[in-house]
Design an enzyme around this catalytic site. Sequence first.
Site, PDB file in Angstrom:
ATOM      1  N   HIS A 111       0.695  -1.098  -0.124  1.00  0.00           N
ATOM      2  CA  HIS A 111       0.213   0.217  -0.463  1.00  0.00           C
ATOM      3  C   HIS A 111       1.047   1.426  -0.264  1.00  0.00           C
ATOM      4  CE1 HIS A 111      -3.961   1.509   1.761  1.00  0.00           C
ATOM      5  NE2 HIS A 111      -3.390   2.820   1.014  1.00  0.00           N
ATOM      6  N   HIS A 142       1.567   4.890  -2.031  1.00  0.00           N
ATOM      7  CA  HIS A 142       0.833   5.913  -2.792  1.00  0.00           C
ATOM      8  C   HIS A 142       2.443   7.046  -3.388  1.00  0.00           C
ATOM      9  CE1 HIS A 142      -3.648   5.588  -2.175  1.00  0.00           C
ATOM     10  NE2 HIS A 142      -2.852   5.763  -1.033  1.00  0.00           N
ATOM     11  N   LEU A 143       2.415   6.315  -4.841  1.00  0.00           N
ATOM     12  CA  LEU A 143       3.656   7.357  -5.387  1.00  0.00           C
ATOM     13  C   LEU A 143       3.065   8.440  -6.032  1.00  0.00           C
ATOM     14  CD1 LEU A 143       5.415   4.219  -6.742  1.00  0.00           C
ATOM     15  CD2 LEU A 143       5.658   5.444  -4.568  1.00  0.00           C
ATOM     16  N   ASN A 203      -4.825   6.020  -6.772  1.00  0.00           N
ATOM     17  CA  ASN A 203      -5.472   6.602  -7.110  1.00  0.00           C
ATOM     18  C   ASN A 203      -5.181   8.002  -7.302  1.00  0.00           C
ATOM     19  OD1 ASN A 203      -4.075   7.230  -4.444  1.00  0.00           O
ATOM     20  ND2 ASN A 203      -5.613   8.539  -2.731  1.00  0.00           N
ATOM     21  N   ASP A 244      -8.823   2.773  -3.195  1.00  0.00           N
ATOM     22  CA  ASP A 244      -8.795   3.330  -2.027  1.00  0.00           C
ATOM     23  C   ASP A 244      -8.206   4.762  -1.689  1.00  0.00           C
ATOM     24  OD1 ASP A 244      -7.241   2.963   0.440  1.00  0.00           O
ATOM     25  OD2 ASP A 244      -5.313   4.163  -0.807  1.00  0.00           O
ATOM     26  N   HIS A 277      -5.368  -0.997   5.556  1.00  0.00           N
ATOM     27  CA  HIS A 277      -5.346  -0.292   6.655  1.00  0.00           C
ATOM     28  C   HIS A 277      -6.274  -0.391   7.601  1.00  0.00           C
ATOM     29  CE1 HIS A 277      -7.766   2.075   4.145  1.00  0.00           C
ATOM     30  NE2 HIS A 277      -7.104   3.240   3.536  1.00  0.00           N
ATOM     31  N   ASN A 282      -6.303   8.930   7.125  1.00  0.00           N
ATOM     32  CA  ASN A 282      -7.454   8.650   6.302  1.00  0.00           C
ATOM     33  C   ASN A 282      -7.517   6.818   6.843  1.00  0.00           C
ATOM     34  OD1 ASN A 282      -9.730   7.482   6.471  1.00  0.00           O
ATOM     35  ND2 ASN A 282     -10.018   8.172   3.970  1.00  0.00           N
ATOM     36  N   ASP A 284       0.679   2.642   3.773  1.00  0.00           N
ATOM     37  CA  ASP A 284      -0.407   3.719   3.474  1.00  0.00           C
ATOM     38  C   ASP A 284       0.748   5.106   3.367  1.00  0.00           C
ATOM     39  OD1 ASP A 284      -2.403   4.833   2.215  1.00  0.00           O
ATOM     40  OD2 ASP A 284      -3.161   4.869   4.394  1.00  0.00           O
TER      41      ASP A 284
END
Lengths: 311, 435
Positions: free
Chosen positions: B63, B65-66, B97, B157, B237, B283, B310
Amino acid sequence: MRHLLSAGDLTRDEAVLVLDTAAELARISGRSVKKFPTLRGRTVVNLFYEDSTRTRTSFELAAKRMSADVINFSAKGSSVSKGESLKDTALTLQAMGADGVVIRHGSAGSAHRLAGWVDGAVLNAGDGTHEHPTQALLDVYTMRERMGRVDGLRVAIVGDILHSRVARSNVLLLHTLGAEVTLVAPPTLMPVSVPTWPCAVSYDLDEVLPKSDVVMMLRVQAERMKDAFFPTAREYSRRYGLDRDRFARLQDGAIVMHPGPMVRGMEISAEVADSARSTVNEQVTNGVSVRMAVLYLLLGGSGSAIGNQGD
Amino acid sequence: MHKTLEAESAYLIRGARIAGGDPGDILIRDGVIADIGTGLTADDAEPVDAEGLIALPGLVDLHTHLREPGREDAETVASGARAAAMGGYTAVHAMANTDPVADTAGVVEQVWRLGRESGHCDVQPVGAVTRGLDGRHLAELGAMADSVARVRVFSDDGMCVSDALLMRRALEYVKAFDGVVAQHAQEPRLTEGAQMNEGVVSDRLGLTGWPAVAEEAIIARDCLLTEHVGSRLHVCHVSTKGSVQILRWAKGRGCDVTAEVTPHHLLLTDELAETYDPIYKVNPPLRTAEDVHALREGLADGTIDCVATDHAPHPIEAKEAEWANAAMGMVGLETALSVVQHTMVDTGMLDWAGVADRMSIAPARIGRLTGHGRPIAVGEPANVTLYDAGAKRDIDPAAMASKSRNTPYQGMRVPGRVVATFLRGAPTVLKGKIQ
């Protein structure tokens, strides 16, 4: 203490000092010349992100009576509406040399954030659904004026507790000063953790009213109905409104308060609002004195800070 | 420096404790582990002194986010891959996302290719479940599965697939290619305008609450749906005690569900919001000490299968705001292993073999990643992380490899430091420095 961000920050002694100072200022204000030179040369900025003629005018009048220079900075028609961040606005005010910033903002905690970005004193004039400490101070001042004491007073606060910054500040300050607070609302308008608060809780206004010295009615927005907090405005009013019949069951000497703006016919009927027991207009008058006291104690220079302790 | 994917040179790691066991040597050659033993010699190999260091299989994040494509100001695939390598990771799953959303074969292949070019970490794209994360129309999951990126994990996500029928269909559909739906469990109506955990602190601060039940109700529903259609569910998460209890119950029934917990939910609580500093806004939100304890227990007993970061980079201005207007999320790749050591190993709840499982083996298995999460054994791909568990370090956001600085651990002293990371035999980190 450099700022007034939460009513919970005030010790008993500090709160009493504010009330006593306000009383002294009110006494002198009774003279024909209402203006003092105390804050001459000081600059107070009213930074209002929400429309609030009542609170802004009260702070403006308080600062002007103390001879401070007052700048009203409203979110409309300023760089704020062009997307400037709160931080940049804060740094701008800082660069202009504001000694005190009075902030009203729709987001809880914005006064705390502002206090981290400016050197001057920050006065929280209402931040979202968090707090409104000067409202609690003026409410307590009014109770003391009318009832002669705060300690041991039985105070019912009735209405939309969940969304009320007035309720939060009042619960904290009244607890500090020894009053017994009972919150009254439908369960949907009560915070989930309210049993941990330093007050009692009831869902039954009729049960609480005869045992109260002070009844503080809070505004209830009819649009809460759309989020299913209550079925209809009429049902809310029937169960939790202070109407003529309920008013008749108040004890002798009990007073009715409202922070305004009132929704007549919803949480309070016109007869009650205009009765001799209603303190609504006194609250407005007292608000100016209390705000003068807070400005004086925060900006008045050495030896006069509200508290003596450091941060 | 651009790295080739297969190392040309050999490395002899001396004295490392494999998964915390007895010290031994590891010889890496041609991208695989060529030999393991004591007193190994190899004239052609570059020696790596690993005395006192723990050797773990290269960490795998389910998990991450890039932000690329779309928010390259916060992170790029390349900068995120460097941060991952610095954190001991050899593979990360890039969440969908982005802008545009990773909901077509074209976007997932772009992300996959950017990862290959970076060379610091394998980047495995996650595909969106619904088109544009709209929650209404299934994305072309099959096309993403069949693409070069071989997507197996699908997730909206950031948004919950809240429509029960759509969730059922997604769970059924991914069975055709052994996929898994990774759910962001958040009942939307119960969390409208939510800012932080609903409880004593939110009520005091006047911030709109995000109740635990909004997470737990979706997890319970999805476990039952998964069981009904015989598919595979992964829960992103997990943050509450109740969620751990529901997962334990569902696994006991034989439901094919896996779950992850973030390092920050293993350590931090909602009381940090008292500062109104949105560096703590995330979140799902930080919960209570009781939840933290239940999450640690769940991770220790395997109810929660793995740790996932995350990692959520944001530019400075997104956090320098009043709480309600600030972005949600924290960076985590470069601090995850230290936080897991602090919360799980130093407390005696997990040993290093357990860490290898929860941070490498299990996430690779859930993501169906071949070549990662393999034991450190002869013939296996040389994905190895060397970790100094005895070190102490002060977290300095400015020194991070990530483009963003939004760590909640600034100024905190944490145990442990990644000394080296090998990706298929090539060092991406050596002596604590990015290669």
